[in-house]
Enzyme design. Structure first.
Site, PDB file in Angstrom:
ATOM      1  CB  SER A  55      -0.651   0.312   0.992  1.00 26.77           C
ATOM      2  OG  SER A  55      -0.584  -0.077   2.085  1.00 26.77           O
ATOM      3  CG  HIS A  95      -1.174   3.812   5.235  1.00 28.24           C
ATOM      4  ND1 HIS A  95      -3.215   3.342   4.919  1.00 28.24           N
ATOM      5  CD2 HIS A  95      -0.795   2.676   4.274  1.00 28.24           C
ATOM      6  CE1 HIS A  95      -2.703   1.828   4.365  1.00 28.24           C
ATOM      7  NE2 HIS A  95      -1.324   2.502   3.760  1.00 28.24           N
ATOM      8  CG  ASP A 133      -5.330   4.444   6.372  1.00 25.10           C
ATOM      9  OD1 ASP A 133      -5.733   4.700   4.962  1.00 25.10           O
ATOM     10  OD2 ASP A 133      -4.102   4.427   6.372  1.00 25.10           O
TER      11      ASP A 133
END
Lengths: 189, 178
Positions: A55, A95, A133
């Protein structure tokens, strides 16, 4: 095949075997101490993590090694790459921070001297994901400092792939551990 | 002593130490490159419309639409240890309650030196909304273009390439969609 090894083991005696076991244990504990020491210095529960998903491609690929720190005196900024763990989720996620909102405490009679004493609301997104997210937060609206394991500081490509291989093929792990243990026992000196 | 096992062990240990030393030297070498390129950033206009977001499907929310114009030559940031640049445009503002906000409204990943000479005229890529659901009584915003340099090996670095000279106030809400 193992007859030779067994013979040599018998010849060396109990004392030698015990010594080797002790050596092996000291190697293991040294490793653990270094890991925990690093964790203390970096102020994070896991100072080194392996990337498990795609990701964050093309920045990080599966198997890349990341070095984390989480200084208590620093707030998070947009653009920082953080590793966070949502309560209830078993794997931490790497992330990038897209939004930060430093709120002001509403409690009367309280004065916070540093901005770090206040809640910071954070929103993250994976570089390779089209959307942020929120779905990953499992009902939370924002991330906060307590969810964050650390900020990515350093990067080493591919090295972590060994651990992914060991997770995907557990036989490899047992073979490696067993082989190392046997060698440690049998080796002279 | 000179068994095959010992030889393999020595050779692989030496090889991996050499590889690690080389990687460490490459990582340290990127500290010598201290390029700090600057560009220009202009905000053409900001508009606010009501809408429904992904986050609160049942609630009305104000969305800001920001048109911007960026020119920046970031090619000096590419050295032999640069894997990619993560460029992002962020808005910084403080609302009536004193909350300090930083919101990324646009980003781009630059992977080659050729693509690092930037001239972009565009609109925000991500939904730009305030935590308090409206932009009423929100202070004016600063906008800045920032970058994160991702190395092949070593430390991640950050920098700022451009910033708006003056603060830009949020306009009042418009009804309906133009």
């Amino acid at each position: 095949m193992f007859a030779d090894e067994l013979k040599s083991l018998r010849r060396l005696g109990v004392r030698h075997v015990l010594l080797q076991v002790l050596n092996f244990a000291s190697v293991l504990t040294t490793g653990l101490m270094i890991w925990k020491g690093l964790g203390l210095v970096c102020n994070t529960e896991s100072p080194i993590v392996v990337v498990l998903s795609g990701s964050m491609e093309p920045a990080f690929y599966r198997g890349d090694l990341l070095f984390l720190t989480n200084p208590a005196s620093e707030r998070y900024h947009t653009g920082d790459i953080t590793v966070y763990k949502i309560p209830g989720a078993d794997i931490p996620i790497v992330h990038r921070v897209m939004e930060t909102h430093d709120t002001v405490s509403k409690k009367s009679g309280h004065v916070t001297a540093s901005p770090l004493g206040q809640r910071q609301l954070i929103l993250t997104k994976g570089d390779n994901n089209p959307v942020d997210d929120i779905e990953l937060y499992q009902g939370l609206e924002w991330l906060e400092r307590k969810h964050i394991v650390g900020k990515v500081r350093g990067f080493l490509p591919y090295v972590g792939y060994v651990t992914i291989a060991m997770n995907d093929f557990p036989q490899l792990k047992y073979a490696l551990l067993g082989g190392l243990g046997l060698l440690a026992l049998v080796q002279r000196e | 002593m000179h068994t095959t096992y010992a030889r393999i062990n020595n050779a692989s240990a030496f090889l991996s130490s050499c590889a690690m030393a080389l990687l460490a030297m490459i990582a340290v070498s990127s500290l010598l490159f201290t390029a700090d390129p600057k560009g220009t950033l202009a905000i053409d206009n900001v508009q606010i419309y009501p809408g429904k977001g992904r986050r609160y499907v049942n609630k009305n929310h104000d969305f800001a639409f920001v048109h911007f114009n960026v020119t920046a030559d970031l090619t000096p940031l590419f050295n032999w240890n640069t894997k990619q640049l993560f460029l992002y445009l962020q808005a910084e503002y403080e609302d009536a309650k004193g909350t300090k906000n930083e919101v990324v409204i646009w980003d781009r990943i630059v992977r080659t030196k050729d693509a690092a000479n930037l001239a972009v005229q565009g609109r925000n890529k991500y939904a730009f909304r305030n935590v308090a659901s409206t932009f009423k009584n929100v202070g004016p915003a600063n906008y800045s273009l920032r970058y994160s340099v991702m190395p092949y090996v070593g430390l991640l670095t950050y920098g700022e390439a451009a910033r708006t000279a003056d603060v830009i106030p949020f306009p009042s809400k418009r009804e309906g969609v133009a």
